[in-house]
Motif scaffolding. Structure first.
Motif, PDB file in Angstrom:
ATOM      1  N   LEU A   1       4.238   6.126  -5.971  1.00 52.69           N
ATOM      2  CA  LEU A   1       3.898   6.316  -7.392  1.00 52.69           C
ATOM      3  C   LEU A   1       3.867   4.993  -8.150  1.00 52.69           C
ATOM      4  O   LEU A   1       4.518   4.818  -9.172  1.00 52.69           O
ATOM      5  CB  LEU A   1       4.888   7.278  -8.058  1.00 52.69           C
ATOM      6  N   GLY A   2       3.081   4.066  -7.637  1.00 55.95           N
ATOM      7  CA  GLY A   2       2.939   2.780  -8.302  1.00 55.95           C
ATOM      8  C   GLY A   2       4.114   1.847  -8.079  1.00 55.95           C
ATOM      9  O   GLY A   2       4.255   0.854  -8.783  1.00 55.95           O
ATOM     10  N   GLY A   3       4.942   2.161  -7.102  1.00 50.48           N
ATOM     11  CA  GLY A   3       6.080   1.309  -6.788  1.00 50.48           C
ATOM     12  C   GLY A   3       7.386   1.791  -7.382  1.00 50.48           C
ATOM     13  O   GLY A   3       8.439   1.195  -7.143  1.00 50.48           O
ATOM     14  N   ILE A   4       7.354   2.883  -8.134  1.00 56.01           N
ATOM     15  CA  ILE A   4       8.589   3.409  -8.723  1.00 56.01           C
ATOM     16  C   ILE A   4       9.539   3.903  -7.635  1.00 56.01           C
ATOM     17  O   ILE A   4      10.762   3.812  -7.764  1.00 56.01           O
ATOM     18  CB  ILE A   4       8.262   4.543  -9.721  1.00 56.01           C
ATOM     19  N   LEU A   5       8.960   4.402  -6.557  1.00 51.78           N
ATOM     20  CA  LEU A   5       9.754   4.800  -5.402  1.00 51.78           C
ATOM     21  C   LEU A   5       9.515   3.811  -4.272  1.00 51.78           C
ATOM     22  O   LEU A   5       8.381   3.398  -4.024  1.00 51.78           O
ATOM     23  CB  LEU A   5       9.363   6.214  -4.934  1.00 51.78           C
ATOM     24  N   ASP A   6      10.564   3.417  -3.606  1.00 46.86           N
ATOM     25  CA  ASP A   6      10.444   2.533  -2.441  1.00 46.86           C
ATOM     26  C   ASP A   6      10.447   3.399  -1.191  1.00 46.86           C
ATOM     27  O   ASP A   6      11.498   3.755  -0.659  1.00 46.86           O
ATOM     28  CB  ASP A   6      11.593   1.534  -2.407  1.00 46.86           C
ATOM     29  N   VAL A   7       9.259   3.737  -0.737  1.00 46.13           N
ATOM     30  CA  VAL A   7       9.149   4.562   0.468  1.00 46.13           C
ATOM     31  C   VAL A   7       9.016   3.707   1.720  1.00 46.13           C
ATOM     32  O   VAL A   7       9.195   4.191   2.838  1.00 46.13           O
ATOM     33  CB  VAL A   7       7.953   5.537   0.367  1.00 46.13           C
ATOM     34  N   ALA A   8       8.699   2.417   1.553  1.00 47.29           N
ATOM     35  CA  ALA A   8       8.456   1.551   2.697  1.00 47.29           C
ATOM     36  C   ALA A   8       9.742   1.161   3.413  1.00 47.29           C
ATOM     37  O   ALA A   8       9.795   1.150   4.642  1.00 47.29           O
ATOM     38  CB  ALA A   8       7.698   0.295   2.264  1.00 47.29           C
ATOM     39  N   THR A   9      10.784   0.840   2.650  1.00 48.33           N
ATOM     40  CA  THR A   9      12.032   0.391   3.267  1.00 48.33           C
ATOM     41  C   THR A   9      12.649   1.442   4.181  1.00 48.33           C
ATOM     42  O   THR A   9      13.020   1.128   5.317  1.00 48.33           O
ATOM     43  CB  THR A   9      13.040  -0.049   2.192  1.00 48.33           C
ATOM     44  N   PRO A  10      12.771   2.706   3.749  1.00 48.05           N
ATOM     45  CA  PRO A  10      13.317   3.718   4.660  1.00 48.05           C
ATOM     46  C   PRO A  10      12.454   3.953   5.895  1.00 48.05           C
ATOM     47  O   PRO A  10      12.948   4.449   6.908  1.00 48.05           O
ATOM     48  CB  PRO A  10      13.363   4.987   3.787  1.00 48.05           C
ATOM     49  N   MET A  11      11.182   3.565   5.805  1.00 45.85           N
ATOM     50  CA  MET A  11      10.279   3.722   6.944  1.00 45.85           C
ATOM     51  C   MET A  11      10.339   2.515   7.880  1.00 45.85           C
ATOM     52  O   MET A  11       9.529   2.388   8.795  1.00 45.85           O
ATOM     53  CB  MET A  11       8.847   3.939   6.448  1.00 45.85           C
TER      54      MET A  11
ATOM     55  N   MET B   1       0.823  -1.206   0.000  1.00 48.50           N
ATOM     56  CA  MET B   1       0.000   0.000   0.000  1.00 48.50           C
ATOM     57  C   MET B   1       0.862   1.262   0.000  1.00 48.50           C
ATOM     58  O   MET B   1       0.599   2.216  -0.743  1.00 48.50           O
ATOM     59  CB  MET B   1      -0.927   0.001   1.207  1.00 48.50           C
ATOM     60  N   LEU B   2       1.895   1.280   0.818  1.00 50.64           N
ATOM     61  CA  LEU B   2       2.775   2.450   0.895  1.00 50.64           C
ATOM     62  C   LEU B   2       3.469   2.717  -0.427  1.00 50.64           C
ATOM     63  O   LEU B   2       3.483   3.849  -0.936  1.00 50.64           O
ATOM     64  CB  LEU B   2       3.821   2.254   2.003  1.00 50.64           C
ATOM     65  N   ASN B   3       4.050   1.672  -1.008  1.00 46.84           N
ATOM     66  CA  ASN B   3       4.812   1.862  -2.234  1.00 46.84           C
ATOM     67  C   ASN B   3       3.921   2.101  -3.446  1.00 46.84           C
ATOM     68  O   ASN B   3       4.312   2.803  -4.383  1.00 46.84           O
ATOM     69  CB  ASN B   3       5.719   0.657  -2.486  1.00 46.84           C
ATOM     70  N   THR B   4       2.729   1.525  -3.454  1.00 47.93           N
ATOM     71  CA  THR B   4       1.831   1.712  -4.589  1.00 47.93           C
ATOM     72  C   THR B   4       1.222   3.109  -4.597  1.00 47.93           C
ATOM     73  O   THR B   4       1.042   3.703  -5.665  1.00 47.93           O
ATOM     74  CB  THR B   4       0.715   0.656  -4.571  1.00 47.93           C
TER      75      THR B   4
END
Length: 241
Positions: free
Chosen positions: A116-126, A109-112
């Motif tokens: 931006l549809g998974g182009i950015l990985d925002v979950a790992t840094p969180m 859910m976070l990355n999608t």
């Protein structure tokens, strides 16, 4: 076990072939007679796969790395990594791992959305790394042994269990299931393979001695490591880190 240790799992054959060598190799831990009774045939297939890699895949991956800007290359990697998290979610559900399933769902859910549809990985840094589950690990979790080591043409290192598991794994491949346009689907498959191969360039130097034996032993140990969620019979427990 920390979620960090689960993030070590990978599913593509290229990653399993070379990436499994990181920190897990110990030839004494594998019984060659018991784990590799088909060594003769396996070595022939391994040689064939290596030839294909040297002649086709490696040069293409080198070219892809050279012409693709780093942000685009990273976006491609993140996109397909996000899609693969769906398979992790399904397999954690099959293993009745509630916390891990919730983690996978939140990551998707976070990355999608924010990614931006998974182009950015925002979950790992969180603090939400990949869990990397597949159906072979699910079978192992429920007590199915790996069976003999098996090198598959084009697909690389495997086992009887993991080779069979590739069939149900294909049904959790979001890209393959969702994209009906064949040229687009095949282009995506190609990008995913090239991305995986590029990621392994720094790891090739880690192989020493007999390459076939090194990759085999590393693969078998890595799979045991993954099935046991980081706990090994040798007393090593990755959750201690």
């Amino acid at each position: 076990m920390s979620l960090f240790t689960k993030s070590l799992s990978k599913t593509s054959f290229l990653t399993l072939c070379l990436g499994s060598s990181i920190g897990l190799y110990s030839s004494a831990a594998v019984s060659e007679v018991e784990s590799d009774p088909w060594e003769g045939v396996n070595r022939i297939t391994y040689g064939f796969n290596k030839g294909v890699d040297l002649v086709v895949l490696r040069p293409l991956a080198k070219g892809y790395e050279f012409v693709t800007p780093d942000p685009v290359e990273k976006g491609v990697h993140n996109f397909f990594s996000n899609l693969s998290d769906v398979g992790s979610l399904v397999n954690n559900l099959l293993q009745l791992k509630g916390d891990a399933s919730a983690h996978d769902f939140a990551r998707i859910m976070l990355n999608t959305t924010f990614g931006l549809g998974g182009i950015l990985d925002v979950a790992t840094p969180m603090g939400s790394p990949k869990s990397g589950e597949d159906f072979g690990q699910t079978l192992g979790y429920w007590g199915v042994g790996p069976g003999p080591y098996l090198v598959l043409p084009f697909l690389g290192p495997s086992s009887v269990r993991d080779g069979f598991a590739k069939i149900p794994d294909s049904y959790t491949n979001v890209w393959g299931q969702a994209v009906d346009h064949v040229p687009t689907r095949n282009t995506g498959y190609g990008l995913e393979v090239l991305d995986a191969r590029v990621g392994l360039f720094p790891l090739e130097k880690l192989i020493s001695g007999d390459e076939y034996s090194f990759v085999r032993d590393a693969y078998l140990q890595r799979r045991e490591f993954s099935v046991r969620d980081g706990r090994m019979d040798t007393g090593f427990d990755a959750s201690d880190f």
